[in-house]
Design a protein around this motif. Structure first.
Motif, PDB file in Angstrom:
ATOM      1  N   LYS A   3       0.845  -1.194   0.000  1.00 25.59           N
ATOM      2  CA  LYS A   3       0.000   0.000   0.000  1.00 25.59           C
ATOM      3  C   LYS A   3       0.881   1.244   0.000  1.00 25.59           C
ATOM      4  CE  LYS A   3      -1.934  -1.331   3.733  1.00 25.59           C
ATOM      5  NZ  LYS A   3      -2.665  -1.520   4.970  1.00 25.59           N
ATOM      6  N   LYS A 117       4.204  -0.724  -6.001  1.00 20.96           N
ATOM      7  CA  LYS A 117       3.131  -1.422  -5.290  1.00 20.96           C
ATOM      8  C   LYS A 117       3.144  -2.919  -5.578  1.00 20.96           C
ATOM      9  CE  LYS A 117      -0.329   2.227  -4.767  1.00 20.96           C
ATOM     10  NZ  LYS A 117      -1.763   2.513  -4.962  1.00 20.96           N
ATOM     11  N   ASP A 123       4.614  -1.708   3.477  1.00 22.70           N
ATOM     12  CA  ASP A 123       4.004  -0.533   2.867  1.00 22.70           C
ATOM     13  C   ASP A 123       5.050   0.525   2.545  1.00 22.70           C
ATOM     14  OD1 ASP A 123       1.517  -1.697   3.172  1.00 22.70           O
ATOM     15  OD2 ASP A 123       1.060  -0.632   5.031  1.00 22.70           O
ATOM     16  N   ASP A 140      -5.120   9.283  -7.740  1.00 26.44           N
ATOM     17  CA  ASP A 140      -5.783   8.228  -6.961  1.00 26.44           C
ATOM     18  C   ASP A 140      -4.836   7.054  -6.686  1.00 26.44           C
ATOM     19  OD1 ASP A 140      -7.815   6.989  -5.511  1.00 26.44           O
ATOM     20  OD2 ASP A 140      -8.655   6.014  -7.293  1.00 26.44           O
ATOM     21  N   ASP A 143      -3.458   4.735  -0.941  1.00 23.49           N
ATOM     22  CA  ASP A 143      -4.343   3.670  -0.457  1.00 23.49           C
ATOM     23  C   ASP A 143      -4.853   3.918   0.958  1.00 23.49           C
ATOM     24  OD1 ASP A 143      -3.990   1.905  -2.808  1.00 23.49           O
ATOM     25  OD2 ASP A 143      -1.913   1.867  -2.095  1.00 23.49           O
ATOM     26  N   GLU A 144      -4.051   4.589   1.780  1.00 22.80           N
ATOM     27  CA  GLU A 144      -4.459   4.920   3.153  1.00 22.80           C
ATOM     28  C   GLU A 144      -3.974   6.303   3.517  1.00 22.80           C
ATOM     29  OE1 GLU A 144      -4.685   0.545   5.331  1.00 22.80           O
ATOM     30  OE2 GLU A 144      -3.333   2.051   6.141  1.00 22.80           O
ATOM     31  N   GLN A 188      -9.050   4.445   4.713  1.00 27.52           N
ATOM     32  CA  GLN A 188      -8.669   3.587   3.598  1.00 27.52           C
ATOM     33  C   GLN A 188      -9.429   4.050   2.368  1.00 27.52           C
ATOM     34  OE1 GLN A 188     -10.108  -0.611   3.671  1.00 27.52           O
ATOM     35  NE2 GLN A 188      -7.921  -1.037   3.939  1.00 27.52           N
ATOM     36  N   THR A 189      -8.732   4.113   1.241  1.00 23.17           N
ATOM     37  CA  THR A 189      -9.381   4.482  -0.003  1.00 23.17           C
ATOM     38  C   THR A 189     -10.265   3.324  -0.464  1.00 23.17           C
ATOM     39  OG1 THR A 189      -7.475   5.836  -0.608  1.00 23.17           O
ATOM     40  CG2 THR A 189      -8.981   5.261  -2.372  1.00 23.17           C
ATOM     41  N   ARG A 191     -12.076   1.637  -3.444  1.00 20.98           N
ATOM     42  CA  ARG A 191     -12.050   1.623  -4.928  1.00 20.98           C
ATOM     43  C   ARG A 191     -13.001   0.575  -5.439  1.00 20.98           C
ATOM     44  NH1 ARG A 191      -6.358   2.426  -3.838  1.00 20.98           N
ATOM     45  NH2 ARG A 191      -5.845   4.530  -4.465  1.00 20.98           N
TER      46      ARG A 191
END
Length: 191
Positions: A3, A117, A123, A140, A143-144, A188-189, A191
């Motif tokens: 992430k 990634k 991470d 975008d 991720d966090e 957290q994103t 998606r």
């Protein structure tokens, strides 16, 4: 998959830098409790992502900490962690990076982050570098969001969020209240 985590300190009015460009100097409710919180967050990462300005600021400071007798145990521990951690610097203007375990990326930011990634490891954390974070938010790629909100209003400066053109849905996955009145928020994103 690794992430990409943004870890920043912000004022309650959502600034990450003060009106003169100062980053969290004097207004972050930083104490032993937040030191422990930061150490927990950074323990999940093995790569730091920086823009030019933050890299230069950090490189000018952290390598001298171990030999400074006035450094705290926390500062010495952090200096050791950062010395041994992979550091990826995104800059179109730097010609090279000289710090141990550092690598310069001058172009193809989105492709580079996507490739990172996919690699094995812990991470990656954007530590500071709010302008780079703004760019990565627009793509975008984050991720966090691990944001520490200090109980202070600073009135002006660089906002935490800027230039976002599309909605980014977030899910609150953790929140902590610290004795200083600061909040530790993890989103957290979605998606």
């Amino acid at each position: 998959m690794r992430k990409l985590v943004l870890f920043l300190h912000a004022s309650l009015d959502s600034f990450v830098e003060g009106p003169k460009g100062e980053m969290d100097i004097g207004w972050v409710a930083y104490d032993a409790e937040l030191e422990k919180h930061a150490k927990e967050i950074l323990s999940t990462a093995d790569t730091v992502i920086w823009g030019r300005g933050t890299y230069q600021m950090m490189h000018n400071y952290w390598p001298s900490v171990p030999s400074d007798p006035s450094s705290s145990e926390h500062e010495r521990d952090h200096a050791e962690w950062i010395e041994n951690t992979a550091k990826i610097v995104f800059s179109t203007t730097l010609e090279n990076v000289e710090w141990n375990n550092s690598r310069l990326v001058k172009e193809n930011v989105e492709e580079e982050i996507k490739n990172l990634k996919q690699q094995p490891g812990k991470d990656m954390v954007i530590l500071g570098s709010p302008r780079l974070a703004h760019y990565l938010m627009q793509l975008d790629l984050i991720d966090e969001y691990k944001i520490t909100v200090s109980p202070v209003l600073i009135g002006s400066g660089l906002p935490l969020f800027q230039g976002i053109k599309e909605k980014i849905n977030l899910k609150l996955i953790e929140n902590k209240t610290f004795n200083s009145g600061a909040l530790g928020l993890v989103y957290q994103t979605v998606r």
